[in-house]
Design a protein around this motif. Structure first.
Motif, PDB file in Angstrom:
ATOM      1  N   ALA A   1     -10.456  20.422  10.247  1.00  0.00           N
ATOM      2  CA  ALA A   1     -10.135  20.501   8.821  1.00  0.00           C
ATOM      3  C   ALA A   1      -8.797  19.830   8.524  1.00  0.00           C
ATOM      4  O   ALA A   1      -7.800  20.041   9.237  1.00  0.00           O
ATOM      5  CB  ALA A   1     -10.101  21.958   8.376  1.00  0.00           C
ATOM      6  N   VAL A   2      -8.772  19.030   7.439  1.00  0.00           N
ATOM      7  CA  VAL A   2      -7.528  18.399   6.975  1.00  0.00           C
ATOM      8  C   VAL A   2      -6.703  19.452   6.251  1.00  0.00           C
ATOM      9  O   VAL A   2      -7.206  20.152   5.352  1.00  0.00           O
ATOM     10  CB  VAL A   2      -7.836  17.225   6.028  1.00  0.00           C
ATOM     11  N   ILE A   3      -5.432  19.585   6.640  1.00  0.00           N
ATOM     12  CA  ILE A   3      -4.584  20.603   6.011  1.00  0.00           C
ATOM     13  C   ILE A   3      -3.481  19.992   5.134  1.00  0.00           C
ATOM     14  O   ILE A   3      -2.881  20.694   4.316  1.00  0.00           O
ATOM     15  CB  ILE A   3      -3.940  21.525   7.068  1.00  0.00           C
ATOM     16  N   GLY A   4      -3.183  18.701   5.308  1.00  0.00           N
ATOM     17  CA  GLY A   4      -2.129  18.113   4.482  1.00  0.00           C
ATOM     18  C   GLY A   4      -1.769  16.704   4.912  1.00  0.00           C
ATOM     19  O   GLY A   4      -2.384  16.127   5.823  1.00  0.00           O
ATOM     20  N   VAL A   5      -0.778  16.163   4.242  1.00  0.00           N
ATOM     21  CA  VAL A   5      -0.272  14.816   4.536  1.00  0.00           C
ATOM     22  C   VAL A   5       1.246  14.893   4.597  1.00  0.00           C
ATOM     23  O   VAL A   5       1.884  15.507   3.729  1.00  0.00           O
ATOM     24  CB  VAL A   5      -0.693  13.805   3.450  1.00  0.00           C
TER      25      VAL A   5
END
Length: 646
Positions: A434-438
């Motif tokens: 899962a992508v959580i941020g940049v």
């Protein structure tokens, strides 16, 4: 006796004694004594002044060199033989005094080297068995702890172990503003403490210090010949024998020995021979005072023809110290601190330069230092993957997510593109699947980068090209902020080399500006290689054609401007020398030109040439203004920041 011998070997002894004998001859000539007495004194004056000339000419002949001294020696001896005693004395006296003045003024043009030698420290205070001991600076051992007190010279290159202070580094970088030093900072031998107390661990001593390397390089550079000087040497090798032949033919055809001897004197190419070396010495000396190390006359002369400058981005146009700029949270259940913590945990095992600003930001924001990951695997061109606390963490670009079949369901790619368009390097952070941020990092554009480009254009450089391994979006932002003419991004070292070669094929004379190590192929290919911030870097000092010792970008247009001034001075001096010989020849043809007058005019032209070259030692008004600007860049309010994972 020793003092008399030392005085006689001094610079002014021969001209003074010869002049006194000439004066005595005139006095005796007006006294009621036999005339031969005055002639004897005049011949004695010629012998005193002429002996060093004849000796030098004889040594040159043994080395198969026909020089100026031979012309003067033959003319003086011939004048004595035919009874022209005054002419012989006047010619040798004027030549001797001209040589003395030439030597004195040449030494003055080497004043930059003398000043560098003068700042070399003699003593050092070191800690031995808990006590402070004063020892010769040359005897300090590498690794020793050296104390630098207020007002003292730093005796070694080293690293500050403890304490704070301000050092005047003008002798190394040319900057007059003292630099604050604290634990971990580098210091250089020959710099002077303006306040504070420092404990320094010696890393470079004696001949290994940056100051010693600069002195050695300036000494070699001032002796190195420019291309024009090499041509003048070849020209003189043919010109002097030609004058001898001309004088011989003129004497045989006209039957006038005095005419032949006069031709020998006025044909002396002294001003021509000295015109280039004195300009080169003065130009390199001026540059050294400004913290610009030019390797030799050839490179000084070539720098005057530069029409294109290729500049590396990171560390040159930018500070080279990226920092965290953005943390974008995309997982509803997380906050900024958690996203930054996972990014730092993944980067804890990475050696990439962009890992450092993420780790530094985590510490600055009070987050617990991340444990070392169980496993770290770099993915070239994409990012890294790490296993920490039993969970897989990815940090990199969209291609990294695609490689691991992670769907971008929160629009991270679009956010990364927006950040890149603003000149920042964005990295997507994903935990498990899962992508959580940049997160994004950026480098700072130097305050003086745009001014440097402007001054390069003003100095006659037509094209300024930025070469970088960074992404095109980031590179374009930097290019726009600095005003460069062309931007080439996504380059490997061999691509930078090809870019420089392409500029050369287009007819440009190219200077490449880099760090002297990483950009070595491009620096070697360029017509002039320029190392930025080379203080303390032996590699840069030895390999670059020009080394800018400090971090002041404005030194580059200064160096090119000085090179152009130096070449203009060379051409002026050559014109003065040739015009003088032409006027003297006309004087001989029209009559009335004696040997003594010819030698007087000849020596005057030599001094005019030297005085003209010494103007280079003055700092121009334009350069003085540049020197007032800060040498350590600070980002102005609203100035763009940018960096890249290159």
């Amino acid at each position: 006796m020793t003092k008399l011998h030392a005085w006689w070997n001094g610079r002014w002894a021969v001209p003074l004694v010869s002049g006194a004998l000439i004066l005595a001859s005139f006095v005796v000539g007006r006294a009621p004594v036999p005339r031969p007495m005055g002639d004897v004194l005049m011949v004695a004056a010629a012998v005193v002044a002429g002996t060093p000339i004849v000796t030098t000419a004889a040594r040159a002949l043994r080395a198969r060199v026909v020089g100026i001294d031979l012309l003067v020696a033959i003319a003086a001896i011939g004048a004595v033989v035919i009874g022209q005693y005054w002419e012989a004395a006047a010619v040798t006296f004027l030549f001797a005094i001209g040589h003395t003045l030439e030597s004195a003024t040449l030494n003055k043009t080497r004043s930059a080297l003398a000043e560098l030698v003068a700042v070399a420290p003699d003593v050092a205070v070191v800690m031995r068995d808990g006590a402070q001991v004063e020892v010769p600076a040359a005897s300090v051992a590498t690794g020793a702890t050296v104390l630098v007190k207020n007002g003292a010279k730093v005796p070694v290159d080293g690293e500050v172990l403890a304490g704070t202070g301000a050092l005047d580094e003008a002798s190394i970088t040319g900057e007059s503003i003292p630099v604050e030093k604290s634990t971990g900072d580098r210091v250089f031998a020959g710099t002077v403490s303006q306040g504070g107390f420092l404990q320094v661990r010696a890393t470079g001593v004696g001949a290994e210090t940056t100051l010693a390397q600069i002195i050695h390089r300036v000494e070699d550079a001032q002796d190195a010949k420019a291309r024009t000087a090499q041509f003048i040497d070849r020209f003189s090798a043919w010109y002097t024998p030609a004058i001898l032949l001309l004088a011989l033919v003129a004497g045989l055809v006209s039957g006038d020995v005095v005419l032949a001897l006069t031709l020998l004197v006025i044909g002396c190419p002294g001003a021509l021979v000295i015109s280039i070396p004195v300009s080169v010495v003065a130009g390199i000396g001026r540059a050294a005072k400004d913290g610009v190390l030019i390797k030799g006359g050839e490179f000084l002369e070539r720098s005057a023809t530069i029409t294109a400058v290729a500049v590396d981005k990171t560390g040159t146009l930018t500070t080279g110290r990226p920092h965290l700029t953005d943390v974008v949270v995309l997982a509803p259940a997380m906050d900024r601190a958690e996203v930054l913590s996972w990014a730092a945990a993944a980067e804890a095992g990475s050696e990439h330069p962009l890992a450092r600003p993420i780790l530094a930001a985590a510490i600055t924001e009070g987050l617990r230092p991340p444990p070392l990951p169980e496993d770290t695997e770099p993915v070239p061109g994409k990012g890294i993957t790490a296993t920490t606390a039993g969970r897989r963490v990815l940090i990199g670009n969209l291609a990294l997510l695609e490689q691991y079949d992670i769907a971008d369901t929160v629009g991270a790619a679009a956010i990364a593109d927006d950040l890149a368009a603003a000149g920042r390097t964005a990295m997507i952070v994903a935990v498990d699947d899962a992508v959580i941020g940049v997160v994004a990092v950026a480098d700072e554009v130097r305050d003086d980068a745009a001014e440097m480009v402007h001054r390069l254009h003003a100095s006659g450089v037509t094209t300024v090209v930025m070469l970088t391994g960074d992404s095109p979006l980031v590179a374009q932002v930097v290019g726009k902020a600095t005003g460069v003419d062309q931007v080439a991004a996504g380059l490997l070292p061999e691509d930078k080399l090809e870019a420089v070669a392409d500029l050369q094929r287009q007819g440009y004379v190219v200077a490449m500006v880099g760090d002297g190590v990483n950009d070595a192929p491009a620096l070697a290919t360029a017509d002039i290689g320029v190392a930025m911030g080379a203080a303390g870097s032996a590699v840069a000092v030895e390999t670059a054609d020009i080394a800018l010792m400090g971090d002041n970008l404005l030194r580059l247009p200064e160096a090119i401007g000085l090179a152009r001034r130096t070449v203009r001075t060379m051409r002026q001096n050559i014109s003065i020398a040739l015009l003088t010989v032409a006027l003297l020849l006309v004087g001989v043809l029209l009559g009335g030109m004696t040997m003594s007058i010819g030698m007087l005019v000849h020596e005057a032209s030599v001094l005019i040439v030297i005085a003209n070259a010494m103007r280079l030692m003055r700092r121009s008004r334009h350069l003085s203004t540049a020197a007032l600007l800060p040498s350590r860049p600070r980002r102005a309010a609203g100035a763009p920041t940018m960096a890249g994972r290159s």
